[in-house]
Design a protein around this motif. Structure first.
Motif, mmCIF file in Angstrom:
data_model
loop_
_atom_site.group_PDB
_atom_site.id
_atom_site.type_symbol
_atom_site.label_atom_id
_atom_site.label_comp_id
_atom_site.label_asym_id
_atom_site.label_seq_id
_atom_site.Cartn_x
_atom_site.Cartn_y
_atom_site.Cartn_z
ATOM 1 N N LYS A 63 7.418 36.153 29.014
ATOM 2 C CA LYS A 63 6.068 35.889 29.872
ATOM 3 C C LYS A 63 6.476 34.567 30.854
ATOM 4 O O LYS A 63 5.909 34.235 31.789
ATOM 5 N N ALA A 64 7.247 33.380 29.784
ATOM 6 C CA ALA A 64 7.395 32.740 30.635
ATOM 7 C C ALA A 64 8.794 32.942 31.375
ATOM 8 O O ALA A 64 9.401 31.605 32.155
ATOM 9 N N GLY A 65 9.366 33.960 31.184
ATOM 10 C CA GLY A 65 10.740 34.221 32.498
ATOM 11 C C GLY A 65 11.878 35.254 31.725
ATOM 12 O O GLY A 65 11.879 35.329 30.646
ATOM 13 N N ARG A 66 13.030 34.971 32.131
ATOM 14 C CA ARG A 66 13.592 35.930 31.321
ATOM 15 C C ARG A 66 14.455 34.611 30.187
ATOM 16 O O ARG A 66 14.616 33.958 30.710
ATOM 17 N N VAL A 67 15.038 35.203 29.164
ATOM 18 C CA VAL A 67 15.291 34.897 28.345
ATOM 19 C C VAL A 67 16.868 35.703 27.991
ATOM 20 O O VAL A 67 17.096 36.691 27.797
ATOM 21 N N ASP A 68 18.511 35.081 28.057
ATOM 22 C CA ASP A 68 19.346 35.124 27.663
ATOM 23 C C ASP A 68 19.560 35.348 26.625
ATOM 24 O O ASP A 68 20.082 34.451 25.920
ATOM 25 N N ILE A 69 20.085 36.652 25.896
ATOM 26 C CA ILE A 69 19.819 36.441 24.082
ATOM 27 C C ILE A 69 21.723 36.129 24.003
ATOM 28 O O ILE A 69 22.025 36.012 23.189
ATOM 29 N N LEU A 70 22.495 37.300 24.176
ATOM 30 C CA LEU A 70 23.450 37.462 24.524
ATOM 31 C C LEU A 70 23.967 37.288 25.751
ATOM 32 O O LEU A 70 23.743 37.466 27.016
ATOM 33 N N ARG A 71 25.487 36.413 25.881
ATOM 34 C CA ARG A 71 25.639 35.824 27.212
ATOM 35 C C ARG A 71 26.983 35.826 26.914
ATOM 36 O O ARG A 71 28.181 35.173 27.385
ATOM 37 N N GLY A 72 26.906 37.459 27.552
ATOM 38 C CA GLY A 72 28.509 37.574 27.438
ATOM 39 C C GLY A 72 29.726 37.657 25.675
ATOM 40 O O GLY A 72 30.462 37.095 25.836
ATOM 41 N N VAL A 73 29.749 38.516 25.024
ATOM 42 C CA VAL A 73 30.261 38.260 24.121
ATOM 43 C C VAL A 73 31.517 40.186 24.543
ATOM 44 O O VAL A 73 31.212 40.495 24.742
ATOM 45 N N ASP A 74 32.601 38.649 23.531
ATOM 46 C CA ASP A 74 33.375 39.958 23.087
ATOM 47 C C ASP A 74 33.988 40.035 21.985
ATOM 48 O O ASP A 74 34.093 38.642 21.681
ATOM 49 N N LEU A 75 33.897 41.881 21.589
ATOM 50 C CA LEU A 75 34.979 41.372 20.081
ATOM 51 C C LEU A 75 35.335 42.966 19.437
ATOM 52 O O LEU A 75 34.634 43.518 19.774
ATOM 53 N N ALA A 76 36.721 42.633 18.655
ATOM 54 C CA ALA A 76 36.810 43.489 18.769
ATOM 55 C C ALA A 76 37.243 43.311 17.217
ATOM 56 O O ALA A 76 37.342 43.000 16.469
ATOM 57 N N VAL A 77 36.639 45.501 16.316
ATOM 58 C CA VAL A 77 36.684 44.982 15.141
ATOM 59 C C VAL A 77 37.419 46.503 14.302
ATOM 60 O O VAL A 77 37.134 47.225 14.604
ATOM 61 N N GLU A 78 38.611 45.874 13.421
ATOM 62 C CA GLU A 78 39.022 47.455 13.940
ATOM 63 C C GLU A 78 38.507 47.593 11.873
ATOM 64 O O GLU A 78 38.095 46.909 11.225
ATOM 65 N N SER A 79 38.457 49.157 12.315
ATOM 66 C CA SER A 79 38.251 49.805 11.142
ATOM 67 C C SER A 79 39.124 49.608 9.812
ATOM 68 O O SER A 79 39.447 49.246 9.145
ATOM 69 N N GLY A 80 37.988 49.262 8.583
ATOM 70 C CA GLY A 80 37.881 48.928 7.207
ATOM 71 C C GLY A 80 37.811 47.687 6.788
ATOM 72 O O GLY A 80 37.896 47.482 6.000
ATOM 73 N N GLN A 81 37.352 46.748 8.384
ATOM 74 C CA GLN A 81 36.916 45.437 8.005
ATOM 75 C C GLN A 81 35.750 44.800 7.937
ATOM 76 O O GLN A 81 35.427 45.657 8.110
ATOM 77 N N SER A 82 35.795 44.055 7.099
ATOM 78 C CA SER A 82 34.771 43.368 6.609
ATOM 79 C C SER A 82 34.318 41.774 7.363
ATOM 80 O O SER A 82 35.425 41.314 7.850
#
Length: 230
Positions: A16-35
């Motif tokens: 109601k108050a306008g647009r809300v930017d939750i995420l702003r350009g997230v870059d992320l790589a996760v390899e298989s088997g990682q936690s």
């Protein structure tokens, strides 16, 4: 293989108050088997990021690849099928079906996937979670910790390549939460799965191979992130 590849991911919601930017350009790589532990202040976008990785929320812009599949290009039916075949998702509030027993809750996604031995596999997963003898109990007849174990068994039963957990110990006392943490990492090891875990608990995040901090809608990897998490 890369489990996740996110490039310049944005999430903007209209309020109601306008647009809300939750995420702003997230870059992320996760390899298989990682936690990977995802930490950050309340309202920073941790859970939103997890929902985008699960295909339960649409990114406003950017690329989201899971196991090489472009989630942003899939329709709802295709996303549901991809999750069913590749992902286990665990929520803070369990999300069990109240009119189904523990066994039925765990076997339901297996039956939808056409698994022939759905009930036998579901029973084995409940046993692995320490719930042998509780198969015929309904959620209301189980403690919070037992309900979360059922939710973990449901996530584990399809033998997923990816496990996504959003504050899985948030509604539990410390002792019960510790037992759920053990069960969660055991689930990951049994299936050789990739684990992405959103948490406010620094000690829990520190158990992961990597820690990603979300702040002001952006992600950064830092060894201090778990210690500084609020």
């Amino acid at each position: 293989m890369t489990a996740f590849s996110l490039k310049d991911v944005h999430l903007t919601l209209n309020a109601k108050a306008g647009r809300v930017d939750i995420l702003r350009g997230v870059d992320l790589a996760v390899e298989s088997g990682q936690s990977v532990g995802v930490v950050g202040p309340s309202g920073s976008g941790k859970s939103s990021l997890l929902m985008i990785m699960a295909g339960l929320e649409r990114a406003t812009a950017g690329e989201v690849l899971a196991l090489g599949h472009d989630l942003t290009a899939m329709g709802e039916d295709a996303l549901a099928g991809f999750r069913r075949g590749n992902m286990g998702v665990v929520f803070q509030s369990f999300h069990l079906i109240p009119t189904m027993t523990a066994l039925e809750n765990v076997s339901a996604p297996l039956e939808l996937a056409g698994v022939k031995d759905a009930f036998a596999r579901a029973k084995a997963e409940l046993k692995a979670m320490g719930l042998e003898g509780r198969e015929d109990h309904y959620p209301a007849q189980l403690s919070g910790g037992e309900q979360q174990r059922v939710a973990l068994a449901r996530a584990s039963a399809p033998r997923p390549k990816i496990v996504l957990a959003d504050e899985p110990t948030g509604n539990l006392d410390s002792a019960t939460g510790a037992a759920i943490v053990d069960a969660l990492f055991d689930l990951q090891k049994r299936h050789g799965a990739t684990l992405v875990l959103v948490t406010h608990a620094p000690a829990l995040a520190a158990l992961c191979d990597r820690v990603i901090r979300i702040e002001d809608g952006r992600a950064r990897e830092t060894p201090e992130a778990a210690r500084d998490a609020a």
